[in-house]
Design an enzyme around this catalytic site. Structure first.
Site, PDB file in Angstrom:
ATOM      1  N   GLN A  33       0.805  -1.211   0.000  1.00 30.51           N
ATOM      2  CA  GLN A  33       0.000   0.000   0.000  1.00 30.51           C
ATOM      3  C   GLN A  33       0.845   1.273   0.000  1.00 30.51           C
ATOM      4  O   GLN A  33       2.047   1.238   0.251  1.00 30.51           O
ATOM      5  CB  GLN A  33      -0.933   0.008   1.229  1.00 30.51           C
ATOM      6  CG  GLN A  33      -0.203  -0.246   2.548  1.00 30.51           C
ATOM      7  CD  GLN A  33      -1.051  -0.958   3.584  1.00 30.51           C
ATOM      8  OE1 GLN A  33      -2.274  -1.021   3.460  1.00 30.51           O
ATOM      9  NE2 GLN A  33      -0.427  -1.476   4.622  1.00 30.51           N
ATOM     10  N   TYR A  38     -10.951   4.933  19.207  1.00 33.99           N
ATOM     11  CA  TYR A  38     -10.960   3.673  18.464  1.00 33.99           C
ATOM     12  C   TYR A  38     -10.162   2.604  19.211  1.00 33.99           C
ATOM     13  O   TYR A  38     -10.676   1.533  19.527  1.00 33.99           O
ATOM     14  CB  TYR A  38     -10.375   3.928  17.071  1.00 33.99           C
ATOM     15  CG  TYR A  38     -10.225   2.688  16.224  1.00 33.99           C
ATOM     16  CD1 TYR A  38     -11.283   2.197  15.467  1.00 33.99           C
ATOM     17  CD2 TYR A  38      -9.001   2.008  16.172  1.00 33.99           C
ATOM     18  CE1 TYR A  38     -11.131   1.059  14.685  1.00 33.99           C
ATOM     19  CE2 TYR A  38      -8.852   0.876  15.389  1.00 33.99           C
ATOM     20  CZ  TYR A  38      -9.912   0.404  14.653  1.00 33.99           C
ATOM     21  OH  TYR A  38      -9.765  -0.722  13.884  1.00 33.99           O
ATOM     22  N   GLN A  39      -8.916   2.906  19.535  1.00 34.31           N
ATOM     23  CA  GLN A  39      -8.026   1.866  20.115  1.00 34.31           C
ATOM     24  C   GLN A  39      -8.506   1.418  21.492  1.00 34.31           C
ATOM     25  O   GLN A  39      -8.444   0.245  21.815  1.00 34.31           O
ATOM     26  CB  GLN A  39      -6.584   2.344  20.269  1.00 34.31           C
ATOM     27  CG  GLN A  39      -6.144   3.368  19.269  1.00 34.31           C
ATOM     28  CD  GLN A  39      -5.442   2.803  18.062  1.00 34.31           C
ATOM     29  OE1 GLN A  39      -5.572   1.610  17.782  1.00 34.31           O
ATOM     30  NE2 GLN A  39      -4.746   3.645  17.357  1.00 34.31           N
ATOM     31  N   ASP A  90       0.372  -0.013  13.846  1.00 41.01           N
ATOM     32  CA  ASP A  90       0.760   1.235  14.516  1.00 41.01           C
ATOM     33  C   ASP A  90       1.112   1.014  15.976  1.00 41.01           C
ATOM     34  O   ASP A  90       1.801   1.833  16.581  1.00 41.01           O
ATOM     35  CB  ASP A  90      -0.370   2.269  14.377  1.00 41.01           C
ATOM     36  CG  ASP A  90      -1.709   1.700  14.805  1.00 41.01           C
ATOM     37  OD1 ASP A  90      -1.969   1.648  16.016  1.00 41.01           O
ATOM     38  OD2 ASP A  90      -2.494   1.283  13.922  1.00 41.01           O
ATOM     39  N   GLU A 147       0.752  -8.543  11.561  1.00 47.56           N
ATOM     40  CA  GLU A 147       0.582  -7.375  10.668  1.00 47.56           C
ATOM     41  C   GLU A 147       1.259  -7.717   9.342  1.00 47.56           C
ATOM     42  O   GLU A 147       2.381  -8.210   9.323  1.00 47.56           O
ATOM     43  CB  GLU A 147       1.208  -6.142  11.340  1.00 47.56           C
ATOM     44  CG  GLU A 147       1.557  -4.984  10.421  1.00 47.56           C
ATOM     45  CD  GLU A 147       0.367  -4.306   9.737  1.00 47.56           C
ATOM     46  OE1 GLU A 147      -0.551  -3.873  10.459  1.00 47.56           O
ATOM     47  OE2 GLU A 147       0.376  -4.225   8.506  1.00 47.56           O
ATOM     48  N   ASP A 150       0.404 -12.297   6.411  1.00 43.49           N
ATOM     49  CA  ASP A 150      -1.037 -12.194   6.205  1.00 43.49           C
ATOM     50  C   ASP A 150      -1.753 -12.906   7.356  1.00 43.49           C
ATOM     51  O   ASP A 150      -1.521 -14.093   7.615  1.00 43.49           O
ATOM     52  CB  ASP A 150      -1.367 -12.855   4.859  1.00 43.49           C
ATOM     53  CG  ASP A 150      -2.860 -12.875   4.595  1.00 43.49           C
ATOM     54  OD1 ASP A 150      -3.610 -12.173   5.298  1.00 43.49           O
ATOM     55  OD2 ASP A 150      -3.275 -13.602   3.668  1.00 43.49           O
ATOM     56  N   ALA A 151      -2.645 -12.183   8.015  1.00 40.84           N
ATOM     57  CA  ALA A 151      -3.299 -12.725   9.198  1.00 40.84           C
ATOM     58  C   ALA A 151      -4.243 -13.890   8.856  1.00 40.84           C
ATOM     59  O   ALA A 151      -4.461 -14.784   9.687  1.00 40.84           O
ATOM     60  CB  ALA A 151      -4.062 -11.630   9.928  1.00 40.84           C
ATOM     61  N   ASP A 200      -7.912  -5.416  14.079  1.00 40.92           N
ATOM     62  CA  ASP A 200      -7.729  -3.987  13.823  1.00 40.92           C
ATOM     63  C   ASP A 200      -7.184  -3.868  12.408  1.00 40.92           C
ATOM     64  O   ASP A 200      -6.004  -3.621  12.198  1.00 40.92           O
ATOM     65  CB  ASP A 200      -6.733  -3.428  14.847  1.00 40.92           C
ATOM     66  CG  ASP A 200      -6.388  -1.976  14.571  1.00 40.92           C
ATOM     67  OD1 ASP A 200      -7.204  -1.282  13.936  1.00 40.92           O
ATOM     68  OD2 ASP A 200      -5.300  -1.536  14.983  1.00 40.92           O
ATOM     69  N   TYR A 228     -12.722   9.555  10.987  1.00 41.62           N
ATOM     70  CA  TYR A 228     -13.151   8.461  10.106  1.00 41.62           C
ATOM     71  C   TYR A 228     -14.398   8.913   9.342  1.00 41.62           C
ATOM     72  O   TYR A 228     -15.220   9.664   9.889  1.00 41.62           O
ATOM     73  CB  TYR A 228     -13.483   7.196  10.913  1.00 41.62           C
ATOM     74  CG  TYR A 228     -12.278   6.422  11.428  1.00 41.62           C
ATOM     75  CD1 TYR A 228     -10.999   6.630  10.926  1.00 41.62           C
ATOM     76  CD2 TYR A 228     -12.441   5.451  12.418  1.00 41.62           C
ATOM     77  CE1 TYR A 228      -9.916   5.915  11.402  1.00 41.62           C
ATOM     78  CE2 TYR A 228     -11.351   4.721  12.903  1.00 41.62           C
ATOM     79  CZ  TYR A 228     -10.089   4.966  12.394  1.00 41.62           C
ATOM     80  OH  TYR A 228      -9.027   4.246  12.866  1.00 41.62           O
TER      81      TYR A 228
END
Ligand code: AAT
Length: 292
Positions: free
Chosen positions: A34, A64-65, A89, A109, A140-141, A159, A228
């Site tokens: 990305q 959010y977190q 993050d 992640e 990749d999760a 997340d 958001y």
């Protein structure tokens, strides 16, 4: 200009765009997955953007977190093993680290560059990686969960970014099936579940998959995040068959956990009242999500 998706063309919210004044661009780069941008905004502090979509801003990331972590972890007694999906993050790790009962935190992640960039520009979030209970897996999760032993986790927190890039798989049935398998009986999943203003179809799809996959309780909660799109974002909370989980009234309240409140950073958003209130849905959402 560097973004693949921009202005009114973002497939997640066609026909609308949101703006913040950019004081200074701090980082711009491209990983295998990305486009990554960090800028200093005039009102919301530093902002992380992936493929043209705001992932977090310093001023409102707490909403959010804190919610995505404490909604599930305060709903079960003494959580010990937790998996974070995405969350490069570090903000979600920072919040999990308040829970002294937790012994092991795995994070998967996909994009190592997100982690490196956040360590440099968002030290207040990336501090989460310093917890010795954290074990980082870069990959990749969906793949990670396919290989995870059954019944391994008390809680899984998803997340992840919006489902139009590497996170597409994370809203599909096989992912939820592997998630349910990786949780212990009575274990909980909390995943980012978009906005009730913008994405009722997507939320409906996720809810119906989860109603079939998880045999415990299923609820939708939401919080207010001004940066958001639509200013609101939701979470899907599910528990597996086993000791019943009542998400609406936290059995493991944060106020009773000395360590959680003594943490180097104060809680800014979450408390037990807002936990319960987060499950109250506006009438339209209650109807469309056939939630209760
Ligand atoms: N903490 C708030 C920020 C995020 S970040 C979402 C992370 O998920 C990104 O770092 C991205 O690289 C990672 N990710 C995406 N797909 C995968 C995958 N398949 N496996 C592992 N990690 C992945 C979330 C913001 C939500 C924004 C809502 N509009």
């Amino acid at each position: 200009k560097a973004n693949k998706f921009h202005y009114y063309n973002n497939p997640m919210w066609p026909g609308e765009a949101h703006s913040m004044k950019v004081e200074k661009i701090l980082y711009q780069g491209k990983s295998e997955y990305q486009e990554i941008l960090v800028f200093e905004s005039s009102n919301y502090g530093k902002v992380l953007v992936l493929d043209g979509i705001v992932q977090l801003a310093e001023k409102d990331e707490c909403a959010y977190q804190e919610m995505i972590v404490h909604l599930p972890l305060c709903s079960i007694p003494s959580p010990k093993t937790v998996l974070v999906v995405g969350g490069g993050d570090g903000g979600v790790l920072r919040e999990i680290s308040r829970h002294t009962s937790v012994e092991k935190i795995d994070i998967c992640e996909i994009d190592e560059l997100v982690i490196d960039v956040c360590k440099k520009y968002f030290p207040d979030l990336a501090v989460g990686f310093e917890d010795p209970r954290v074990q980082l897996h870069v990959g990749d999760a969906a793949e990670f969960l396919r290989n995870a032993p059954s019944g391994m986790y008390d809680a899984i927190i998803v997340d992840s970014s919006d489902p139009i890039g590497p996170a597409q798989e994370l809203v599909e049935r096989p992912f939820f099936e592997t998630t349910a398998r990786a949780l212990r009986p009575g274990g909980v999943l909390c995943c980012m579940a978009e906005s009730m203003w913008l994405h009722t179809h997507l939320i409906q799809d996720m809810l119906s998959i989860c109603r079939e996959t998880f045999k415990g309780s299923i609820h939708y909660a939401w919080t207010s995040v001004p940066t958001y799109p639509s200013g609101a974002i939701g979470f899907l909370l599910c528990s597996t068959n086993g000791p019943p989980v009542n998400f609406l009234s936290p059995i493991n309240p944060i106020e009773k956990q000395e360590g959680a409140l003594k943490h180097s950073r104060e809680l800014k958003y979450y408390n037990s009242e807002i936990h319960t209130a987060a499950f109250a849905l506006p009438t339209f959402a209650r109807k469309e999500l056939k939630a209760y």
